[in-house]
Design a protein around this motif. Structure first.
Motif, short mmCIF file in Angstrom:
data_model
loop_
_atom_site.label_atom_id
_atom_site.label_comp_id
_atom_site.label_asym_id
_atom_site.label_seq_id
_atom_site.Cartn_x
_atom_site.Cartn_y
_atom_site.Cartn_z
N ALA A 189 52.70 9.16 95.89
CA ALA A 189 53.60 9.57 95.30
C ALA A 189 53.42 10.85 94.88
N LEU A 190 52.27 11.43 94.58
CA LEU A 190 52.04 12.74 94.12
C LEU A 190 52.13 13.71 95.47
N GLY A 191 52.33 13.37 96.45
CA GLY A 191 52.56 14.32 97.68
C GLY A 191 50.97 14.92 97.96
N ASP A 192 51.09 16.20 98.24
CA ASP A 192 49.81 17.20 98.48
C ASP A 192 49.04 17.68 97.24
N ILE A 193 49.06 17.19 96.15
CA ILE A 193 48.45 17.36 95.11
C ILE A 193 46.98 16.98 95.23
N PRO A 194 45.76 17.85 95.02
CA PRO A 194 44.64 17.43 95.27
C PRO A 194 44.26 16.21 94.15
N VAL A 195 43.70 15.12 94.43
CA VAL A 195 43.62 13.83 93.69
C VAL A 195 42.10 13.40 93.96
N VAL A 196 41.45 13.13 92.74
CA VAL A 196 40.24 12.10 92.92
C VAL A 196 40.50 10.83 92.29
N ILE A 197 40.23 9.70 92.74
CA ILE A 197 40.27 8.51 92.33
C ILE A 197 39.04 7.88 91.77
N SER A 198 38.99 7.49 90.63
CA SER A 198 37.81 6.86 89.94
C SER A 198 38.15 5.69 88.88
N PRO A 199 38.34 4.59 89.45
CA PRO A 199 39.16 3.50 88.58
C PRO A 199 38.14 3.09 87.40
N LEU A 200 38.65 2.98 86.24
CA LEU A 200 38.02 2.54 85.15
C LEU A 200 37.94 1.03 84.95
N MET A 201 38.88 0.39 85.67
CA MET A 201 38.71 -1.15 85.80
C MET A 201 39.22 -1.62 87.06
N ARG A 202 38.62 -2.88 87.28
CA ARG A 202 38.67 -3.61 88.39
C ARG A 202 39.55 -4.92 88.01
N ILE A 203 40.50 -5.15 88.81
CA ILE A 203 41.37 -6.21 88.74
C ILE A 203 40.76 -7.47 89.27
N GLU A 204 40.35 -8.48 88.62
CA GLU A 204 39.85 -9.76 89.23
C GLU A 204 40.92 -10.95 88.80
N GLN A 205 41.63 -11.46 89.64
CA GLN A 205 42.70 -12.45 89.84
C GLN A 205 41.96 -13.73 89.18
N GLN A 206 42.54 -14.43 88.14
CA GLN A 206 41.93 -15.79 87.85
C GLN A 206 42.90 -16.73 88.38
N PRO A 207 42.34 -17.92 88.72
CA PRO A 207 43.08 -19.28 89.12
C PRO A 207 44.02 -19.76 87.79
N LEU A 208 45.22 -19.83 88.07
CA LEU A 208 46.06 -20.30 87.31
C LEU A 208 46.23 -21.64 86.68
N ASP A 209 45.46 -22.10 85.54
CA ASP A 209 45.46 -23.66 85.11
C ASP A 209 46.64 -23.91 84.44
N VAL A 210 47.88 -24.15 85.01
CA VAL A 210 48.98 -24.18 84.44
C VAL A 210 50.23 -24.63 85.45
N GLU A 211 51.04 -25.53 84.80
CA GLU A 211 52.14 -26.19 85.67
C GLU A 211 53.45 -25.69 85.55
N LEU A 212 54.08 -24.87 86.33
CA LEU A 212 55.38 -24.25 85.90
C LEU A 212 56.34 -25.07 86.03
N THR A 213 56.39 -26.20 86.13
CA THR A 213 57.51 -27.38 85.86
C THR A 213 57.97 -27.27 84.41
N GLY A 214 59.31 -27.15 84.26
CA GLY A 214 59.51 -27.21 82.74
C GLY A 214 59.76 -25.95 81.99
N TYR A 215 59.38 -24.93 82.70
CA TYR A 215 59.59 -23.56 82.09
C TYR A 215 60.82 -22.94 82.68
N ARG A 216 61.63 -22.32 81.95
CA ARG A 216 62.82 -21.72 82.35
C ARG A 216 62.86 -20.13 82.79
N GLY A 217 61.65 -19.81 82.52
CA GLY A 217 61.51 -18.18 83.07
C GLY A 217 60.16 -17.88 82.74
#
Length: 227
Positions: free
Chosen positions: A23-51
């Motif tokens: 999205a920044l276009g041709d602006i020089p960029v260095v990428i160095s993430p300070l966080m890594r995303i780790e998805q977690q298994p969801l131990d929850v049943e969505l039935t009963g929730y309204r949103g």
């Protein structure tokens, strides 16, 4: 001729950083993430929730596909929810804006906030204070990572570095890990909360985005490059 423009140092998780760099276009960029995303298994049943409540697209990616209403902090998160089959509404702003649209729409619970291990804004708590039934579940972890050698070399040099920061935790991780700085660092903070997280550090050249979203951050970054 050498490129003497400032370099933007992106510390967001890899996927978000790559998208923002495009999205920044041709602006020089260095990428160095300070966080890594780790998805977690969801131990929850969505039935009963309204949103469902999402403060990040990472929460959407952790959720089973469903057709529930989804109340989202911003447009990017809302689009991810729509892509997953949900009926998404965007608050187009901050965690407080998200709480406000849920309250203004007189949404009936129970709601489920699928969030990261580290969160900000206390969305569920504020909604519960308004009398709504809101549960929370962790859908992903934000695992801290050190700055890359490329980032350290950039910061140790003498050039101008534009440093966009998108969360208070990222700001604190950066301050704790940065080490020697020779570059002239111009910080662009997505919110006053991020600026506050830098209080007491050596970073005092800080611009706060006028809006807490990618569009506002890009405009602020461009302003610092042109300064």
């Amino acid at each position: 001729m050498p490129d003497n423009r400032p370099t933007v140092l992106l510390t967001r998780p890899q996927a978000q950083a790559e998208r923002f760099a495009q999205a920044l276009g041709d602006i020089p960029v260095v990428i160095s993430p300070l966080m890594r995303i780790e998805q977690q298994p969801l131990d929850v049943e969505l039935t009963g929730y309204r949103g469902l409540v999402f403060t990040s697209e990472n929460g959407v990616w952790a959720c089973p596909q469903c057709a529930l209403p989804a109340f989202c902090v911003g447009d990017r998160t809302a689009q991810a929810a729509k892509d997953a089959g949900m009926r998404a509404v965007s608050a187009k702003g901050s965690a407080d804006d998200l709480v406000r649209i849920i309250a203004d729409r007189a949404v009936e619970g129970p709601l489920l906030h699928i969030r990261g291990e580290h969160t900000r804004g206390d969305v569920a708590g504020k909604l519960r204070a308004l009398g709504l039934r809101v549960d929370e579940v962790v859908g992903y972890r934000q695992v801290a990572r050190p700055l890359s050698e490329q980032a350290r070399k950039l910061l140790g040099g003498e050039s101008i570095v534009i440093l966009p920061l998108f969360s208070p935790r990222t700001a604190r991780l950066f301050v704790a890990d940065v080490g020697r700085i020779g570059a002239r660092v111009r910080v662009v903070a997505i919110s006053e909360a991020v600026k506050e997280a830098l209080s007491g550090s050596v970073f005092d050249d800080i611009t706060v985005s006028t809006t807490p979203d990618a569009k506002g951050m890009i405009a602020a970054i461009q302003g610092r490059i042109d300064a």
